[in-house]
Design a protein around this motif. Structure first.
Motif, PDB file in Angstrom:
ATOM      1  N   LEU A 105      36.081  50.562  47.769  1.00  0.00           N
ATOM      2  CA  LEU A 105      35.471  51.890  47.842  1.00  0.00           C
ATOM      3  C   LEU A 105      36.554  52.958  47.913  1.00  0.00           C
ATOM      4  O   LEU A 105      37.576  52.772  48.587  1.00  0.00           O
ATOM      5  CB  LEU A 105      34.581  51.999  49.081  1.00  0.00           C
ATOM      6  N   MET A 126      34.329  56.294  51.839  1.00  0.00           N
ATOM      7  CA  MET A 126      34.211  55.579  53.110  1.00  0.00           C
ATOM      8  C   MET A 126      34.199  56.549  54.284  1.00  0.00           C
ATOM      9  O   MET A 126      33.401  56.406  55.220  1.00  0.00           O
ATOM     10  CB  MET A 126      35.367  54.592  53.258  1.00  0.00           C
ATOM     11  N   ILE A 161      31.748  54.351  56.512  1.00  0.00           N
ATOM     12  CA  ILE A 161      31.713  52.913  56.223  1.00  0.00           C
ATOM     13  C   ILE A 161      32.998  52.253  56.735  1.00  0.00           C
ATOM     14  O   ILE A 161      34.098  52.766  56.525  1.00  0.00           O
ATOM     15  CB  ILE A 161      31.551  52.669  54.706  1.00  0.00           C
ATOM     16  N   ALA A 199      35.520  49.028  56.557  1.00  0.00           N
ATOM     17  CA  ALA A 199      35.900  47.911  55.682  1.00  0.00           C
ATOM     18  C   ALA A 199      36.851  46.979  56.424  1.00  0.00           C
ATOM     19  O   ALA A 199      37.928  47.387  56.851  1.00  0.00           O
ATOM     20  CB  ALA A 199      36.566  48.423  54.407  1.00  0.00           C
ATOM     21  N   GLY A 231      30.694  47.602  46.487  1.00  0.00           N
ATOM     22  CA  GLY A 231      30.833  48.971  46.985  1.00  0.00           C
ATOM     23  C   GLY A 231      29.575  49.798  46.792  1.00  0.00           C
ATOM     24  O   GLY A 231      29.167  50.552  47.692  1.00  0.00           O
TER      25      GLY A 231
END
Length: 281
Positions: free
Chosen positions: A15, A20, A25, A27, A125
């Motif tokens: 992404l 993000m 988000i 990761a 993603g």
């Protein structure tokens, strides 16, 4: 913006950092082992260094995050105020990442729904973005999971590799093994099917294979509203040209992402990779 449900994915989603950050988000990085060095995917090994190592035939292997790493990510999300977590990951056929996340979820301080998307790269993603947008619109944990799963079901991923050798070495070749006998005479087009790498077509030259890849992506997109991602490893000019052509040929294009893959995917595909993801809205 609601953050009552946190979205966790892994580093193979590739992404854009700004996406993000905008959607909050998280990761979790996979590990890349280069020689005797264990490095975090996406942060500690550049694509150029990876391509150079692969071209010199230095040993490059990958491994899943540990359950402890996922547990720490889940605790951090809960501490930040999340009352539930959607954890979306690359295909369990390709990695043990899903299993590690599932193990960690059992002792998480809030409910965690772990999803094997069957996808990888921006095919994963786009699922994470769909889940995040659902939450931001007030969706529940279950609704975010359903949105991600629906997005995954409609998404297609295709790619061209200069050689099948890296996929063979990494054990990720699946049914594409059938192409090996004629690998020297063809340029393979592959697809992600049921979470596995499968053969799609055999083309005689790189230029014809890339032109065919463009055709396949345009046909898959049709006239629907779609997001598209173009991925590459050490093939930026190819990627930019393909992206430009798809802008002209896909009338319903909403978002287009162009990015170089990280080490976990690159280690299994090798330099020259050109991939494309089509994800209907």
């Amino acid at each position: 913006m609601s953050r009552h449900v946190a979205i966790v994915t892994d580093s193979t989603a590739y992404l854009p950092p700004e996406a993000m950050e905008r959607h909050g988000i998280i990761a979790v990085p996979l590990t890349v082992v280069l020689g005797d060095q264990a490095l975090e995917d996406g942060t500690e090994l550049s694509a150029r260094e990876l391509a150079s190592a692969l071209q010199k035939r230095r040993p490059v292997t990958t491994s899943r995050p540990s359950p402890e790493v996922f547990a720490a990510a889940y605790r951090a999300a809960a501490d930040a105020g999340a009352s539930g977590i959607v954890s979306l990951h690359l295909s369990a056929e390709m990695s043990g990442t899903y299993d590690a996340a599932l193990l960690a979820s059992k002792d998480a301080p809030v409910p965690v729904r772990v999803v094997d998307t069957g996808m990888v790269a921006m095919a994963l993603g786009f699922c994470a973005l769909e889940a995040a947008e659902t939450v931001e619109e007030g969706g529940s944990l279950d609704e975010a999971v359903a949105a991600a799963e629906k997005r995954a079901a409609g998404t297609s991923a295709y790619f061209y590799v200069d050689t099948l050798d890296y996929l063979r070495r990494g054990g990720r070749i699946g049914a594409a093994q059938a192409l090996l006998g004629s690998a020297l005479a063809v340029k393979p087009l592959l697809r992600l099917e049921s979470g596995r790498i499968e053969p799609l077509e055999k083309v005689r030259t790189a230029s014809k294979a890339i032109a065919r890849l463009e055709e396949i992506v345009a046909e898959a997109a049709g006239s629907a509203r779609v997001d598209v991602a173009v991925h590459h490893l050490a093939a930026s000019e190819r990627a930019e040209r393909l992206a430009e052509r798809l802008c002209e040929r896909v009338p319903g294009l909403v978002d287009l992402h162009v990015s170089e893959v990280g080490a976990v995917i690159g280690a299994h595909t090798g330099p020259g990779l050109l991939g494309a993801v089509v994800s209907p809205r």
